[in-house]
Design an enzyme around this catalytic site. Structure first.
Site, PDB file in Angstrom:
ATOM      1  N   HIS A   1       0.839  -1.194   0.000  1.00 30.41           N
ATOM      2  CA  HIS A   1       0.000   0.000   0.000  1.00 30.41           C
ATOM      3  C   HIS A   1       0.875   1.245   0.000  1.00 30.41           C
ATOM      4  O   HIS A   1       1.307   1.712   1.033  1.00 30.41           O
ATOM      5  CB  HIS A   1      -0.974   0.012   1.176  1.00 30.41           C
ATOM      6  CG  HIS A   1      -0.373  -0.269   2.518  1.00 30.41           C
ATOM      7  ND1 HIS A   1       0.131  -1.480   2.866  1.00 30.41           N
ATOM      8  CD2 HIS A   1      -0.214   0.511   3.604  1.00 30.41           C
ATOM      9  CE1 HIS A   1       0.565  -1.429   4.127  1.00 30.41           C
ATOM     10  NE2 HIS A   1       0.380  -0.239   4.578  1.00 30.41           N
TER      11      HIS A   1
ATOM     12  N   LYS B   1      -0.287  12.168  10.856  1.00 26.65           N
ATOM     13  CA  LYS B   1      -1.448  12.903  10.347  1.00 26.65           C
ATOM     14  C   LYS B   1      -2.249  13.523  11.490  1.00 26.65           C
ATOM     15  O   LYS B   1      -2.919  14.538  11.312  1.00 26.65           O
ATOM     16  CB  LYS B   1      -2.320  11.956   9.517  1.00 26.65           C
ATOM     17  CG  LYS B   1      -3.480  12.596   8.793  1.00 26.65           C
ATOM     18  CD  LYS B   1      -3.946  11.733   7.631  1.00 26.65           C
ATOM     19  CE  LYS B   1      -4.489  10.415   8.104  1.00 26.65           C
ATOM     20  NZ  LYS B   1      -5.811  10.536   8.753  1.00 26.65           N
TER      21      LYS B   1
END
Length: 891
Positions: free
Chosen positions: A160, A558
């Site tokens: 990913h 994040k």
């Protein structure tokens, strides 16, 4: 197309570095050949447009007024859709060629360095022999050998995303690279330079004509096959080579004549086919298929290695007699198949050791084709037979035959088994909770939800894999978003339910994954509570009290920004290591690092040496993702170097000098860390929590369009909108900012934090004495080198929030200024010759692709020409591939 020259064409803010002549020659040659291909394919006009854009992009870095960049933007705006695509593909091809030239030059430098070492001479400071020697100096020979025996390096390959480039493109690049390498070795009477150049032109023409975009997303099995190609081409041979190199150094003149000192310390892992968190394409059936495919490649590699070994084992029985144990092995082989052993006896008359090994080969082949009568039941059974051959050779005095290629084969069996890489499953904790609630309501045989059925089928698939390939083939089960102590026992409970009890359930080690900032803070409390659960205690008693804990770098970054996330991860590791000591736990910390800096990227060996004392303890496990897999493991020489560097750092991480340095630095700079954390987090939250930030982020970057790129089987978002960053995966978060030449995920908030400290002397002292802080600064410097405020401003102008755009640009400038002040540098990357040279070669060319991407993005955002939407979207996707190749990262 030619390479960027030294001098006035150096990118803005990056100090000039001399490009080595051999590398310059390679890049120049490839650029000229690409120019010929472009002329042949599109005529002089195409080459002229490409060259004009290249010249303007280069000129824009040396002029202060920005006219050249404006002129380049106007040139791009005037291209037809077809011409814009052609130009984008031309620059992308150039990057592929420049990248392979740089990679080959790294190999060339490694070979040159190796050739200058005398036999048994100590290799560079970051090599494995050097690390071992330092450890001997600090703790003594016996303790150093004990630590070497316990050394573990566990890279885990994930998908990913996979690379932005297609496998067809990767294969074409590899063929060009082989031809470039061939030019260094051409001899009179061999292949001529003219023939080599003809073949180069043909391959570059193929690269140019191969579509850079996949027609559709790869399947999970496609992703498995992509990583298995790395095993086939490098890792199958590289890992035993690493063992051999260290063993040769340790044993010196006795090497190859006595039992090896080095035990295999690397074990491969993979999430590809097992990671189902948010990926509906990973099913129980896919998991089983992935395990089978990996096993086939492992057995093929063992077969090839065993056949090579047998070719050199033609020792006559008269001078090298068989031991009683070897004769007994031959009799067992005869009892399995008289026909096969009769043929072998005819092929190897009076060669008892080769005869027995040929019998082993037949059984490996039977294992590959699943012939139950002849197949080995386990890899341990195969190893036992090989040990019998080896011991017989030793007893007969043929020690070099015993510890040569045969030892290499044994190392391969020990490293890869029949499964090649441990297949790890990952699933979200809430999926488990929902499945248990569903089963409680409807019963195990009731009308269960499809997801519950799939969860149970996953455990059944693990049981199938373990029965066929052994427990080590699929034992670890990672629980995403572990936020409660109940999330670990839930895994064991579901496994029992899937099999109707514990008797037939697969062996599982549930691994908590702490991803968010809050999870990292609560990690020890969760682990303490889980430790009290009877099922967890039962597993600890069975596995020697070994616990693995995974740390997520992406979501924490994040959440709170890269600086606070790094400090939080360091604090969590320190506290978890202390928890393990208190509870007599053998701890392995699993680092979920991405390739990009916003996801914990950067040099892994330096990161290891900056870890808190006791958190490594001779074991290092990390995820290897996306293009990083090919960058680190695609070439055997580079793979060897990378593995040696990381394992050397792992061996040294708990050396007394390293522990003392990290402990003292953590204590001395604790107050500085607190100030950096508070200021950087405040600045980061002021941006990402501003009203309308998620939609603005999607407007000023190609976030939505990246989701259309068929580069991986995993969806880009957990939900359908970007109204909240919580549902956005870390990869598109990082990838989108890098495409916009902002790289915000890698540095935002650091400038404000450094400015809040304001004391250059203190910051420089921290940079010199605190490894964690030095790693933060160096990684941010690397990230800043790939930013460009002129290009970034054009992306940010696509939104209607001048306030947010100003925050980003001001923080970029502030971070650049304070990073240089902290390092005492005159310019970005002034102290890092290799990386600075790479940026120097690429930046103007990336600018050209960024301008093409901006053209497409503006058209899509304004919607002024809806008839051209498909062409604009295709141009944008082409440019995304090119920028990723130029910056050498996706996410």
């Amino acid at each position: 197309m030619n390479e960027v020259e030294n001098g006035p064409d150096v990118p803005r803010g990056v100090v000039s570095h001399e490009v080595p002549e051999l590398l310059r020659n390679d890049v120049r040659l490839l650029g000229e050949l690409l120019g010929r291909v472009l002329r042949e394919a599109g005529g002089d006009d195409l080459l002229a447009d490409v060259e004009r854009l290249r010249e303007l992009a280069i000129a824009s870095h040396s002029e202060p007024n920005g006219h050249a960049l404006d002129e380049a933007e106007a040139l791009v705006a005037g291209f037809s859709h077809e011409r814009a695509e052609q130009v984008a593909r031309a620059f992308t091809c150039y990057f592929h060629l420049a990248n392979l030239a740089e990679e080959y030059h790294r190999v060339r430098v490694l070979h040159d360095r190796e050739s200058r070492l005398a036999p048994h001479e100590l290799a560079p400071d970051d090599s494995l022999p050097a690390a071992y020697q330092q450890l001997v100096t600090e703790v003594g020979e016996d303790e150093a050998r004990a630590r070497l025996r316990g050394l573990e390096f566990r890279p885990v390959f994930t998908a990913h995303p996979t690379e932005a480039r297609r496998r067809a493109v990767s294969r074409s690049i590899r063929r060009v690279a082989e031809l470039v390498a061939e030019r260094d070795t051409l001899q009179i009477g061999g292949t001529t330079l003219a023939e080599n150049e003809r073949r180069l032109l043909a391959e570059i023409d193929t690269l140019w004509r191969t579509s850079p975009l996949r027609a559709e997303k790869p399947t999970v099995i496609d992703e498995v096959a992509t990583v298995l190609s790395i095993f086939d081409s490098t890792l199958a041979d590289v890992l035993p080579t690493v063992y051999r190199r260290l063993d040769d150094w340790l044993l010196e003149d006795a090497a190859g004549t006595t039992a090896p000192v080095v035990a295999p310390f690397a074990r491969l892992g993979t999430w590809i086919g097992g990671d189902r968190d948010g990926n509906p394409n990973v099913t129980a059936e896919v998991t089983r298929a992935a395990a089978v495919l990996a096993s086939e490649h492992a057995l093929d590699a063992l077969l090839a290695s065993a056949r090579r070994t047998s070719d050199g084992l033609t020792l006559d029985g008269s001078g090298t007699p068989a031991s009683a144990e070897l004769l007994a092995l031959w009799q067992r082989q005869r009892s399995l198949s008289d026909a096969i052993t009769a043929r072998i006896a005819g092929d190897a008359p009076n060669e008892p050791h080769r005869r027995a090994l040929l019998g082993v080969i037949e059984r490996i082949a039977a294992t590959r084709r699943r012939d139950a009568d002849l197949a080995y039941a386990t890899a341990e059974e195969l190893e036992s037979d090989l040990r019998t051959v080896q011991a017989s050779l030793v007893a007969a005095g043929a020690r070099r035959a015993a510890y040569g290629d045969l030892q290499r084969l044994i190392w391969q069996v020990q490293t890869f088994g029949f499964h090649l890489a441990e297949l790890e499953v990952r699933q979200h904790s809430q999926v488990h909770a929902a499945a248990l609630a569903d089963i409680e309501e409807h019963g195990i045989d009731g009308d269960l939800q499809p997801m519950t059925v799939e969860v149970l089928d996953t455990f059944r698939a693990l049981g199938t894999v373990q029965r066929r390939f052994g427990v080590d083939a699929a034992r670890r089960y990672i629980v995403s978003f572990t936020q409660s102590a109940d999330h670990l026992p839930a895994v064991y409970r579901l496994a029992e339910l899937a099999f109707g009890g514990t008797e037939h359930a697969p062996v599982i080690d549930a691994v908590p994954l702490f991803e968010t900032f809050a999870d990292l803070q609560n990690s020890v409390e969760i682990l303490d509570a889980a430790l009290a659960h009877p099922r967890v205690q039962e597993r600890l008693a069975a596995n020697g009290r070994r616990v693995e804990v995974m740390l997520g770098y992406s979501d924490s970054s994040k959440d709170v920004g890269p600086v606070s996330a790094t400090l939080a991860l360091d604090d969590a590791q320190r506290r978890i290591a202390e928890w393990a000591r208190r509870n007599d736990i053998v701890l392995t910390l699993f680092h979920g690092r991405g390739g990009a800096l916003g996801r914990g990227g950067g040099p892994a060996n330096r990161a290891v040496l900056a870890q808190p004392p006791g958190s490594v303890d001779g074991r290092f496990k990390l995820t290897e993702q996306g293009e990083v897999i090919f960058a680190r493991y695609g070439d055997p020489d580079i793979a060897t170097r990378h593995i040696e560097q990381v394992t050397a750092a792992t061996l040294l991480a708990d050396a007394p000098s390293v522990v003392r340095r990290n402990d003292e630095a953590a204590a001395r700079f604790a107050d500085l860390a607190a100030r950096l954390d508070a200021s950087s987090r405040e600045r980061f939250h002021a941006l990402v929590r501003a009203d309308g930030f998620p939609s603005w982020f999607a407007q000023v970057t190609p976030l939505e369009e990246i989701g259309l790129l068929p580069i991986g089987s995993r969806p880009a978002r957990r939900g359908l909108s970007v109204s909240s960053l919580d549902d956005l995966r870390a990869i598109p978060w990082v990838f989108s900012w890098s495409q916009a030449r902002i790289n915000l995920a890698g540095w935002y908030g650091l400038g404000s934090a450094l400015a809040a400290v304001g004391d250059e002397a203190e910051l420089r002292a921290a940079y010199a004495e605190w490894p964690l802080f030095a790693t933060i600064i160096d990684n941010v410097e690397m990230s800043l080198a790939k930013t460009d405020e002129r290009i970034a401003a054009r992306y940010l102008a696509l939104g209607d929030r001048d306030d947010l755009a100003r925050m980003v640009l001001d923080e970029m400038a502030l971070t650049r200024r304070w990073v240089l002040a902290t390092t005492g540098s005159t310019g970005v990357l002034s102290r890092r010759r290799i990386l600075g040279r790479a940026v120097q070669l690429r930046s103007p060319y990336v600018d050209a692709l960024s301008l093409l991407q901006l053209r497409a993005l503006r058209g899509l955002r304004t919607g002024e020409d809806p008839q051209s939407a498909d062409e604009l979207r295709r141009l944008l996707l082409l440019s995304v591939n090119g920028v990723a190749a130029g910056l050498q990262n996706t996410g």
